[in-house]
Design a protein around this motif. Structure first.
Motif, PDB file in Angstrom:
ATOM      1  N   LEU A 100       0.828  -1.206   0.000  1.00  0.00           N
ATOM      2  CA  LEU A 100       0.000   0.000   0.000  1.00  0.00           C
ATOM      3  C   LEU A 100       0.859   1.252   0.000  1.00  0.00           C
ATOM      4  CD1 LEU A 100      -2.767  -0.971   2.583  1.00  0.00           C
ATOM      5  CD2 LEU A 100      -3.008  -0.858   0.099  1.00  0.00           C
ATOM      6  N   THR A 101       1.937   1.238   0.778  1.00  0.00           N
ATOM      7  CA  THR A 101       2.836   2.391   0.835  1.00  0.00           C
ATOM      8  C   THR A 101       3.471   2.645  -0.524  1.00  0.00           C
ATOM      9  OG1 THR A 101       3.304   1.993   3.175  1.00  0.00           O
ATOM     10  CG2 THR A 101       4.877   3.347   1.962  1.00  0.00           C
ATOM     11  N   ALA A 102       3.886   1.573  -1.205  1.00  0.00           N
ATOM     12  CA  ALA A 102       4.479   1.720  -2.535  1.00  0.00           C
ATOM     13  C   ALA A 102       3.451   2.240  -3.534  1.00  0.00           C
ATOM     14  CB  ALA A 102       5.036   0.373  -2.999  1.00  0.00           C
ATOM     15  N   MET A 103       2.197   1.790  -3.432  1.00  0.00           N
ATOM     16  CA  MET A 103       1.156   2.254  -4.338  1.00  0.00           C
ATOM     17  C   MET A 103       0.818   3.716  -4.078  1.00  0.00           C
ATOM     18  SD  MET A 103      -1.253  -1.171  -4.314  1.00  0.00           S
ATOM     19  CE  MET A 103      -2.594  -0.404  -5.193  1.00  0.00           C
ATOM     20  N   LEU A 104       0.823   4.124  -2.808  1.00  0.00           N
ATOM     21  CA  LEU A 104       0.602   5.529  -2.483  1.00  0.00           C
ATOM     22  C   LEU A 104       1.699   6.405  -3.064  1.00  0.00           C
ATOM     23  CD1 LEU A 104      -0.594   5.459   1.237  1.00  0.00           C
ATOM     24  CD2 LEU A 104      -1.821   6.485  -0.681  1.00  0.00           C
ATOM     25  N   ALA A 105       2.943   5.955  -2.933  1.00  0.00           N
ATOM     26  CA  ALA A 105       4.066   6.733  -3.449  1.00  0.00           C
ATOM     27  C   ALA A 105       3.971   6.860  -4.957  1.00  0.00           C
ATOM     28  CB  ALA A 105       5.383   6.070  -3.040  1.00  0.00           C
ATOM     29  N   ARG A 106       3.624   5.772  -5.628  1.00  0.00           N
ATOM     30  CA  ARG A 106       3.510   5.824  -7.088  1.00  0.00           C
ATOM     31  C   ARG A 106       2.327   6.699  -7.495  1.00  0.00           C
ATOM     32  NH1 ARG A 106       5.514   2.766 -11.319  1.00  0.00           N
ATOM     33  NH2 ARG A 106       4.217   2.704 -13.196  1.00  0.00           N
ATOM     34  N   GLY A 107       1.243   6.622  -6.754  1.00  0.00           N
ATOM     35  CA  GLY A 107       0.074   7.424  -7.076  1.00  0.00           C
ATOM     36  C   GLY A 107       0.306   8.910  -6.904  1.00  0.00           C
ATOM     37  N   ALA A 108       1.290   9.269  -6.074  1.00  0.00           N
ATOM     38  CA  ALA A 108       1.584  10.686  -5.839  1.00  0.00           C
ATOM     39  C   ALA A 108       2.459  11.294  -6.914  1.00  0.00           C
ATOM     40  CB  ALA A 108       2.268  10.852  -4.474  1.00  0.00           C
TER      41      ALA A 108
ATOM     42  N   GLN B  84      -5.555   6.529  -6.636  1.00  0.00           N
ATOM     43  CA  GLN B  84      -4.098   6.515  -6.769  1.00  0.00           C
ATOM     44  C   GLN B  84      -3.605   6.058  -8.150  1.00  0.00           C
ATOM     45  OE1 GLN B  84      -2.155   7.807  -4.288  1.00  0.00           O
ATOM     46  NE2 GLN B  84      -4.148   8.324  -3.413  1.00  0.00           N
ATOM     47  N   LYS B  85      -4.288   6.535  -9.198  1.00  0.00           N
ATOM     48  CA  LYS B  85      -3.906   6.252 -10.580  1.00  0.00           C
ATOM     49  C   LYS B  85      -3.924   4.756 -10.925  1.00  0.00           C
ATOM     50  CE  LYS B  85      -0.950  10.369 -11.113  1.00  0.00           C
ATOM     51  NZ  LYS B  85      -0.752  10.809  -9.727  1.00  0.00           N
ATOM     52  N   ILE B  86      -4.715   3.985 -10.191  1.00  0.00           N
ATOM     53  CA  ILE B  86      -4.872   2.570 -10.535  1.00  0.00           C
ATOM     54  C   ILE B  86      -5.621   2.478 -11.861  1.00  0.00           C
ATOM     55  CG2 ILE B  86      -5.997   0.399  -9.881  1.00  0.00           C
ATOM     56  CD1 ILE B  86      -5.455   1.149  -6.979  1.00  0.00           C
TER      57      ILE B  86
END
Length: 202
Positions: A40-48, A186-188
């Motif tokens: 989840l942390t990695a997905m948040l970072a990528r989404g930002a 988050q840009k999914i």
């Protein structure tokens, strides 16, 4: 934080938003929960990250990880009145979800006529839903198949009121709408459900 909480719930909905883990499985562990938290942390970072992020990131999230996360970190992420949520990812994009919810607070949220079923329901009861999730081109759609409250079949409208109450935020006062398209967070770009796991393309 609030973004992690939102992504957790969105991922749970995408990975299955609300069936217990089969008794034959090994007990859920903190390691499973930590694994999801890292993802989840990695997905948040990528989404930002603004703009195109290059090659799509594929993240596999298991229902075991989600259920362990709810068990070990869930107290911080769950709305007050929701207990013991669990999901099971089935075949063909289907999932089953179960949780114990406090219906007393839902009942008191507004004045209810005598014909409203929630006017007579109080206390914490188990709610279960089965449905199908489709996620493509940045949009998601949840198709409800069936729902029960304390083992009794309930109409979609009743489930919708309960889901709306517990999923509302200041930004989305109406909460999550069943059977309505929604933006994947988050840009999914895509979500593919298979038995036991969800593949999230971001």
């Amino acid at each position: 934080g609030i973004m992690l909480r939102r992504l957790t719930w969105a991922t749970a909905l995408c990975a299955a938003v609300t069936a217990a883990v089969a008794g034959a499985e090994q007990p859920l562990t903190k390691r499973d929960a930590d694994s999801l938290e890292k993802k989840l942390t990695a997905m948040l970072a990528r989404g930002a990250v603004a703009g195109a992020a290059g090659r799509p990131l594929r993240t596999v999230i298991t229902d075991r990880e989600v259920n362990a996360y709810f068990k070990f970190q869930g107290a911080e992420q769950l709305p007050v009145g929701v207990l013991n949520p669990s999901i099971t990812l089935l075949d063909a994009g289907r999932f089953s979800g179960v949780a114990t919810v406090d219906l007393s607070v839902v009942r008191r949220a507004k004045e209810r006529p005598w014909s409203d079923p929630l006017a007579y329901i109080s206390g914490s009861l188990e709610i279960r839903a089965v449905g199908r999730l489709r996620g493509a081109n940045g949009k998601g759609l949840f198709d409800l198949e069936s729902a029960t409250l304390a083992g009794v079949s309930i109409p979609k409208a009743l489930l919708q009121e309960i889901v709306s109450y517990y999923s509302k935020t200041p930004e989305s006062p109406g909460g999550f709408a069943l059977d309505q398209p929604f933006d994947l967070p988050q840009k999914i770009r895509q979500v593919d459900l298979q038995r036991g796991a969800a593949v999230i393309v971001q």
